[in-house]
Design a protein around this motif. Structure first.
Motif, PDB file in Angstrom:
ATOM      1  N   GLY A  57       0.956  -1.625   0.197  1.00  0.00           N
ATOM      2  CA  GLY A  57      -0.004  -0.143   0.186  1.00  0.00           C
ATOM      3  C   GLY A  57       1.278   0.942   0.354  1.00  0.00           C
ATOM      4  O   GLY A  57       0.638   2.636  -0.465  1.00  0.00           O
ATOM      5  N   TYR A  60       2.557   1.998  -3.255  1.00  0.00           N
ATOM      6  CA  TYR A  60       2.024   1.964  -3.941  1.00  0.00           C
ATOM      7  C   TYR A  60       1.049   3.699  -3.918  1.00  0.00           C
ATOM      8  O   TYR A  60       1.074   4.221  -5.060  1.00  0.00           O
ATOM      9  N   ASN A  94      -5.679  -1.293 -23.174  1.00  0.00           N
ATOM     10  CA  ASN A  94      -5.860  -0.556 -23.064  1.00  0.00           C
ATOM     11  C   ASN A  94      -5.337   1.471 -23.504  1.00  0.00           C
ATOM     12  O   ASN A  94      -5.451   2.580 -22.224  1.00  0.00           O
ATOM     13  N   LEU A  98      -5.948   5.168 -21.666  1.00  0.00           N
ATOM     14  CA  LEU A  98      -4.818   4.922 -20.358  1.00  0.00           C
ATOM     15  C   LEU A  98      -4.507   6.686 -20.629  1.00  0.00           C
ATOM     16  O   LEU A  98      -4.053   7.836 -19.953  1.00  0.00           O
ATOM     17  N   VAL A 116      -8.633   8.789  -7.913  1.00  0.00           N
ATOM     18  CA  VAL A 116      -8.796   8.339  -9.439  1.00  0.00           C
ATOM     19  C   VAL A 116      -8.531   6.825 -10.277  1.00  0.00           C
ATOM     20  O   VAL A 116      -8.956   6.164 -10.418  1.00  0.00           O
ATOM     21  N   HIS A 119      -9.129   4.144  -8.053  1.00  0.00           N
ATOM     22  CA  HIS A 119     -10.454   3.622  -8.828  1.00  0.00           C
ATOM     23  C   HIS A 119     -10.674   2.518  -9.687  1.00  0.00           C
ATOM     24  O   HIS A 119     -11.425   1.479 -10.117  1.00  0.00           O
ATOM     25  N   HIS A 120     -10.365   4.047 -10.628  1.00  0.00           N
ATOM     26  CA  HIS A 120     -10.276   3.614 -12.021  1.00  0.00           C
ATOM     27  C   HIS A 120      -9.639   2.907 -12.482  1.00  0.00           C
ATOM     28  O   HIS A 120      -9.177   2.596 -13.685  1.00  0.00           O
ATOM     29  N   LEU A 121      -8.209   3.106 -12.437  1.00  0.00           N
ATOM     30  CA  LEU A 121      -6.674   2.502 -12.538  1.00  0.00           C
ATOM     31  C   LEU A 121      -6.229   0.842 -12.191  1.00  0.00           C
ATOM     32  O   LEU A 121      -6.288  -0.025 -12.904  1.00  0.00           O
ATOM     33  N   ASP A 122      -7.024   1.029 -10.711  1.00  0.00           N
ATOM     34  CA  ASP A 122      -6.502  -0.370 -10.068  1.00  0.00           C
ATOM     35  C   ASP A 122      -7.461  -1.133  -9.543  1.00  0.00           C
ATOM     36  O   ASP A 122      -7.915  -1.758  -9.195  1.00  0.00           O
ATOM     37  N   GLY A 123      -8.912  -0.725  -9.985  1.00  0.00           N
ATOM     38  CA  GLY A 123      -9.828  -0.776  -9.536  1.00  0.00           C
ATOM     39  C   GLY A 123     -10.499  -1.685  -8.187  1.00  0.00           C
ATOM     40  O   GLY A 123     -11.157  -2.398  -8.389  1.00  0.00           O
ATOM     41  N   MET A 124      -9.711  -0.034  -7.420  1.00  0.00           N
ATOM     42  CA  MET A 124     -10.327  -0.732  -5.895  1.00  0.00           C
ATOM     43  C   MET A 124     -12.090  -0.581  -5.347  1.00  0.00           C
ATOM     44  O   MET A 124     -11.885   0.118  -6.415  1.00  0.00           O
ATOM     45  N   GLU A 128     -11.502  -0.005  -0.253  1.00  0.00           N
ATOM     46  CA  GLU A 128      -9.993  -0.133  -0.823  1.00  0.00           C
ATOM     47  C   GLU A 128      -9.156   1.246  -0.856  1.00  0.00           C
ATOM     48  O   GLU A 128      -8.415   1.437   0.418  1.00  0.00           O
ATOM     49  N   LEU A 132      -6.465   3.056   1.523  1.00  0.00           N
ATOM     50  CA  LEU A 132      -5.486   3.385   1.329  1.00  0.00           C
ATOM     51  C   LEU A 132      -5.201   4.931   1.741  1.00  0.00           C
ATOM     52  O   LEU A 132      -3.948   4.928   1.604  1.00  0.00           O
TER      53      LEU A 132
ATOM     54  N   TRP B  10      -9.280  -0.825 -15.230  1.00  0.00           N
ATOM     55  CA  TRP B  10      -9.210  -2.145 -14.692  1.00  0.00           C
ATOM     56  C   TRP B  10      -9.890  -3.497 -15.208  1.00  0.00           C
ATOM     57  O   TRP B  10     -10.781  -3.696 -14.902  1.00  0.00           O
ATOM     58  N   SER B  15      -9.331  -6.320  -7.223  1.00  0.00           N
ATOM     59  CA  SER B  15      -8.043  -4.360  -7.007  1.00  0.00           C
ATOM     60  C   SER B  15      -6.949  -5.181  -7.600  1.00  0.00           C
ATOM     61  O   SER B  15      -6.125  -6.491  -7.100  1.00  0.00           O
TER      62      SER B  15
END
Lengths: 158, 228
Positions: A57, A60, A94, A98, A116, A119-124, A128, A132, B10, B15
């Motif tokens: 974490g 990240y 993608n 990106l 962002v 949520h959008h790039l890591d799918g959290m 989560e 973080l 993603w 995640s």
């Protein structure tokens, strides 16, 4: 944390930083630099990890923070950016989306940009992201909403 | 413009953070078991996880140990370092006229949070980040080499073995910076602007021996900075 411990961490966890920096910066060279910088920051401030609940974490967040700064600097140096050769590095399919997101991230408030990315790039999930970033779930929703709003503004002014 | 935030980029249900933590053994028993069970039944997550494995990494630059061979090269470095002001050496390719000194290499130094444009003879500190920018009237293959106070030669740019193409322009940033290590003293910088992607290691080796052989078709700009 001493030099040897940082070196060990670099060997075991460095790929996480590199992969993340690649997708955030879109350039292999810049990602390699991010990799060095994130670990160099640990040498300067060895206590940074002591309070982290998760090493992954922390990495990240350190990587996101560094890369978002770079994206903003690139934007400030737009004149220079336009002369850069396009990043040829391939990645998952993608790339176009990106690249689009990268442009937006550079123009968003920093805390919204960080949300962002998670949520959008890591799918959290919002939970989560909240854990973080150390904020409430509601705050995450608010940040993502701010991000959407600034995207709308950019669209309107485009 | 379509809103790129409308959907997640993603490709998996778990995640990236969760998968990384799982793969690096950071999850507790129950949480790890949950991820393992999910991965068994989910092709998307399995595919995502397969792209997250460790890969070979370059050396961690900041931790590099002092290099041997410095005794021999130190004398040479001292000689080279005497030229603290900007020197431009031009050597045209056969049959080609020199284009004049339109080339230049600029260094940007980041000290703490402050960034400044540095010139020849600049004083910098260990731990500062530096990044170079090239000015060239025509597209050229560019490389930046250095010889540190111990006489250790290195290639600051690019990462690969040969000079890399840079478009014509003023102050075109080279996409790779570096952080200065703790070796104090005068460090010499050599900027190469070439008509072809020249091999850099022979040049670096030659530099360590106290000189530089300018390859045909290359122009060279040299200067130095002082680390203290």
């Amino acid at each position: 944390m001493d030099g040897a411990a940082i070196e060990r961490l670099y060997r075991s966890h460095g790929h996480v930083v590199l992969r993340r920096a690649r997708s955030l910066l879109g350039s292999e060279h810049d990602a390699q630099e991010a990799l060095q910088e994130v670990f160099a920051s640990l040498l300067r401030e060895p206590s940074a990890l002591r309070e982290a609940r998760s090493i992954v974490g922390w990495l990240y967040q350190a990587t996101t923070h560094y890369c978002l700064n770079q994206l903003r600097n690139r934007r400030t140096g737009l004149r220079l950016l336009e002369q850069r050769p396009a990043a040829p590095e391939a990645g998952p399919g993608n790339q176009e989306a990106l690249a689009e997101v990268r442009k937006l991230l550079a123009q968003m408030p920093p805390d919204a940009a960080a949300a962002v990315v998670c949520h959008h790039l890591d799918g959290m999930t919002h939970d989560e992201v909240a854990e973080l970033l150390g904020c409430s779930r509601r705050q995450v929703g608010y940040l993502l909403e701010r991000a959407e709003a600034s995207v709308l503004r950019m669209e309107q002014s485009a | 413009m379509k809103n790129p935030l409308a959907q997640s980029l993603w490709p998996a249900c778990l995640s990236a953070l969760q998968l990384d933590r799982y793969l690096l053994g950071e999850l507790s028993g129950a949480a790890a078991e949950e991820v393992r069970a999910h991965l068994d039944g989910c092709a998307r997550c399995k595919a995502a996880a397969s792209t997250m494995r460790p890969e070979p990494l370059p050396r961690l630059r900041l931790l590099r140990a002092p290099r041997p061979r410095w005794h021999r090269a130190a004398a040479a470095a001292a000689g080279l370092a005497a030229a603290a002001s900007l020197v431009i050496v031009l050597r045209p390719a056969p049959g080609e006229r020199p284009k004049g000194n339109g080339i230049a290499l600029t260094m940007y130094v980041k000290h703490g949070s402050e960034v400044r444009r540095a010139g020849p003879g600049e004083t910098v500190a260990p731990g500062d980040s530096v990044r170079f920018a090239a000015t060239t009237p025509a597209a050229a293959y560019v490389a930046v080499l250095s010889i540190d106070p111990r006489g250790h030669g290195s290639v600051y740019y690019p990462l690969g073995p040969r000079a890399e193409s840079v478009p014509a322009g003023a102050d075109v940033p080279l996409p790779l910076g570096t952080r200065l290590d703790a070796t104090v003293g005068e460090e010499k910088i050599v900027g190469l602007f070439c008509a072809s992607p020249v091999e850099l290691d022979p040049l670096r080796a030659r530099l360590e021996q106290g000189g530089i052989e300018i390859p045909d078709g290359c122009q060279v700009t040299q200067w130095s900075f002082v680390k203290r």
